[in-house]
Design a protein around this motif. Structure first.
Motif, PDB file in Angstrom:
ATOM      1  N   GLY A   1       6.824  18.579   6.427  1.00 55.01           N
ATOM      2  CA  GLY A   1       6.512  18.070   7.896  1.00 55.01           C
ATOM      3  C   GLY A   1       5.616  16.614   7.872  1.00 55.01           C
ATOM      4  N   GLU A   2       4.988  16.187   6.899  1.00 51.56           N
ATOM      5  CA  GLU A   2       4.112  15.033   6.627  1.00 51.56           C
ATOM      6  C   GLU A   2       4.831  13.972   5.826  1.00 51.56           C
ATOM      7  N   GLU A   3       4.460  12.700   6.286  1.00 53.87           N
ATOM      8  CA  GLU A   3       4.967  11.653   5.476  1.00 53.87           C
ATOM      9  C   GLU A   3       4.233  11.287   4.279  1.00 53.87           C
ATOM     10  N   TYR A   4       4.806  10.857   3.207  1.00 56.19           N
ATOM     11  CA  TYR A   4       4.294  10.643   1.886  1.00 56.19           C
ATOM     12  C   TYR A   4       5.104   9.563   1.343  1.00 56.19           C
ATOM     13  N   THR A   5       4.885   8.808   0.261  1.00 54.78           N
ATOM     14  CA  THR A   5       5.865   8.078  -0.504  1.00 54.78           C
ATOM     15  C   THR A   5       5.888   8.405  -1.820  1.00 54.78           C
ATOM     16  N   LEU A   6       6.895   7.725  -2.740  1.00 56.25           N
ATOM     17  CA  LEU A   6       7.129   7.997  -3.780  1.00 56.25           C
ATOM     18  C   LEU A   6       5.888   7.780  -4.800  1.00 56.25           C
TER      19      LEU A   6
ATOM     20  N   SER B   1       0.980  -1.282  -0.007  1.00 56.82           N
ATOM     21  CA  SER B   1      -0.004  -0.152  -0.054  1.00 56.82           C
ATOM     22  C   SER B   1       0.864   1.230  -0.063  1.00 56.82           C
ATOM     23  N   ASP B   2       0.283   2.297   0.003  1.00 51.89           N
ATOM     24  CA  ASP B   2       0.830   3.619  -0.241  1.00 51.89           C
ATOM     25  C   ASP B   2       1.854   3.934   1.125  1.00 51.89           C
ATOM     26  N   ALA B   3       1.095   3.680   1.974  1.00 49.84           N
ATOM     27  CA  ALA B   3       1.838   3.967   3.374  1.00 49.84           C
ATOM     28  C   ALA B   3       2.222   2.739   3.885  1.00 49.84           C
ATOM     29  N   PRO B   4       3.633   2.890   4.113  1.00 44.06           N
ATOM     30  CA  PRO B   4       4.433   1.313   4.442  1.00 44.06           C
ATOM     31  C   PRO B   4       3.869   1.066   5.780  1.00 44.06           C
ATOM     32  N   ALA B   5       4.017  -0.293   6.319  1.00 41.33           N
ATOM     33  CA  ALA B   5       3.554  -0.804   7.566  1.00 41.33           C
ATOM     34  C   ALA B   5       4.170  -0.215   8.749  1.00 41.33           C
ATOM     35  N   GLY B   6       3.510   0.313   9.581  1.00 41.45           N
ATOM     36  CA  GLY B   6       3.909   0.899  10.813  1.00 41.45           C
ATOM     37  C   GLY B   6       4.350   2.536  10.471  1.00 41.45           C
ATOM     38  N   LYS B   7       3.815   2.890   9.471  1.00 39.68           N
ATOM     39  CA  LYS B   7       4.069   4.430   9.333  1.00 39.68           C
ATOM     40  C   LYS B   7       2.634   5.018   9.496  1.00 39.68           C
ATOM     41  N   PRO B   8       2.517   6.285  10.252  1.00 41.92           N
ATOM     42  CA  PRO B   8       1.304   6.935  10.289  1.00 41.92           C
ATOM     43  C   PRO B   8       0.818   7.617   9.052  1.00 41.92           C
TER      44      PRO B   8
ATOM     45  N   ASP C   1       7.174   2.853  -2.502  1.00 44.88           N
ATOM     46  CA  ASP C   1       6.541   2.668  -1.308  1.00 44.88           C
ATOM     47  C   ASP C   1       7.813   3.455  -0.472  1.00 44.88           C
ATOM     48  N   ARG C   2       8.681   4.051  -1.080  1.00 44.02           N
ATOM     49  CA  ARG C   2       9.811   4.611  -0.434  1.00 44.02           C
ATOM     50  C   ARG C   2       9.121   5.948   0.305  1.00 44.02           C
TER      51      ARG C   2
END
Length: 437
Positions: free
Chosen positions: A189-194, A34-41, A182-183
């Protein structure tokens, strides 16, 4: 603008140099993460559940060029010289365009001169977020205002820093050198992925009649390469009601390529182009190398329509036919206008490096089987580059680049970027870098 992703059944920048009224152009393994890796908010600014999932199909194999070049002492010296330029000047935190070239030449684990990871710094400093129909997508602007140290004066100043001269420049470099969708990256300041950058690429990857989401066919090259690298075989999407498939996008890109090069094909066949000479490939960045590479890679990964791969061979023929003629033209201009020697040398450097990178990359993924004559030209082009790099080393180009920058920023950027492409080309030609496909 609505962006949706669905599946379906499969059925030189062109450089013109005006010299005495003569224009010179040289210029899969399935990954269902999925777009958000496991364990990432999840990102707080948007509901990621609204972002359609893509069943990524990453390259499952890699290959080296079938025309592998022996790494002689001279070839090794050229690689070392080019790498020195790239490491010294392309890892500049204040030059995101150069950073992309550093990643292409050195890989995704490249660290900048400030010690930070190139990818993390690019996104944290230059990327932006755009909400599209409730979805937060990541993109890089054409330019961004930054306070930097002026290399000509040593003083701080606020300037518009160019980030992506062409759409998807960053995504293409990352995908080509093996980054995964999924990098995780931080933007604002927010987490995204490639994957969020990929979806923004889809958002502006459309063609309808004569109109394109990226304004001009020249700008399709980088996005095409990036999309094809991670796309499932049935990738389809909708951007503001425009239904697209990667098959159709690649096919349209090839049709345009064949159309713009038709006059050159007629000349190559011994005929004459009607009316005024048309630039053909030379109307596109770096003599069309990026465009040919982007379309060729997409076709090589199986996208396009029936017969497209065979038609693409016509483009390969033109690339090889053009090589000695471009060099001959440059030699004539240099002889007639000796004061332009340094500029012509830079354009020769650009053209040769891109030719090596393009031909070995497409040969590696089987987009063409080089004939004996083409193999010889691929080998001799490496000799051309090695000899040219030796001459540039002799005049200490590496040390003179800061002075060149003070006089001519564009020529400085050309040398830095072209050094990265030349290094990548030599790494492909010698088998130090494999092509994932």
């Amino acid at each position: 603008m609505t962006v949706s992703v669905s599946t379906r059944s499969r059925s030189w920048r062109s450089v013109f140099v005006l010299v005495a009224a003569v224009a010179l152009c040289l210029g899969a393994c399935q990954d269902d993460a999925s777009d958000a890796p496991a364990g990432k908010p999840a990102n707080k600014s948007a509901d990621r559940a609204t972002v359609p999932s893509i069943a990524w199909s990453l390259p499952e194999t890699s290959a080296v060029t079938p025309v592998r070049i022996e790494e002689t002492e001279a070839v090794a010296a050229a690689r070392a010289s080019l790498e020195s330029i790239v490491r010294t000047y392309a890892r500049d935190p204040d030059n995101p365009w150069a950073i992309c070239h550093a990643i292409l030449a050195l890989g995704t684990e490249t660290k900048l001169t400030n010690g930070e990871n190139a990818i993390d710094y690019l996104f944290g400093t230059y990327a932006q977020v755009k909400v599209v129909d409730g979805q937060s997508l990541v993109f890089f602007p054409l330019q961004k205002k930054r306070t930097i140290m002026d290399p000509s004066t040593g003083e701080a100043k606020t300037v518009d820093v160019f980030v992506e001269a062409h759409p998807e420049l960053v995504l293409k470099a990352l995908a080509e050198r093996g980054a995964k969708p999924d990098r995780v990256v931080a933007v604002g300041g927010e987490e995204y992925t490639l994957a969020h950058l990929y979806r923004h690429c889809l958002h502006r990857s459309w063609v309808l009649g004569g109109r394109l989401g990226v304004m001009h066919w020249n700008n399709v090259a980088w996005g095409m390469r990036a999309l094809a690298t991670w796309a499932p075989s049935d990738l389809a999407w909708s951007a503001d009601g425009r239904s697209m498939t990667l098959d159709g996008y690649a096919h349209q890109g090839l049709l345009n390529l064949l159309q713009v090069t038709a006059p050159q094909h007629r000349v190559m066949a011994g005929g004459k182009a009607p009316g005024e000479p048309k630039p053909g490939l030379d109307a596109y960045t770096c003599g069309g190398a990026h465009y040919v590479s982007g379309i060729g890679y997409a076709l090589g990964r199986g996208f396009g329509q029936k017969g497209d791969r065979e038609k693409f061979r016509e483009v390969i023929d033109l690339v090889f036919w053009s090589y000695p003629r471009r060099l001959e033209l440059l030699s004539r201009v240099e002889k007639k206008h000796p004061k332009m020697k340094s500029l012509v040398t830079q354009q020769r450097f650009k053209f040769i490096g891109h030719f090596i990178e393009l031909t070995h990359k497409l040969a590696a993924i089987g987009m063409f089987e080089p004939s004996d004559a083409e193999k010889q030209l691929m080998r001799s082009s490496v000799e051309d580059l090695v000899n040219l790099v030796a001459r540039l080393e002799k005049v200490e180009l590496h040390k003179h680049l800061p002075a060149i920058r003070k006089r001519d920023e564009q020529r400085y950027l050309d040398y830095v970027g072209d050094s990265a492409h030349a290094l990548h080309g030599l790494n492909l030609a010698t088998g130090h870098v494999r092509v994932a496909h």
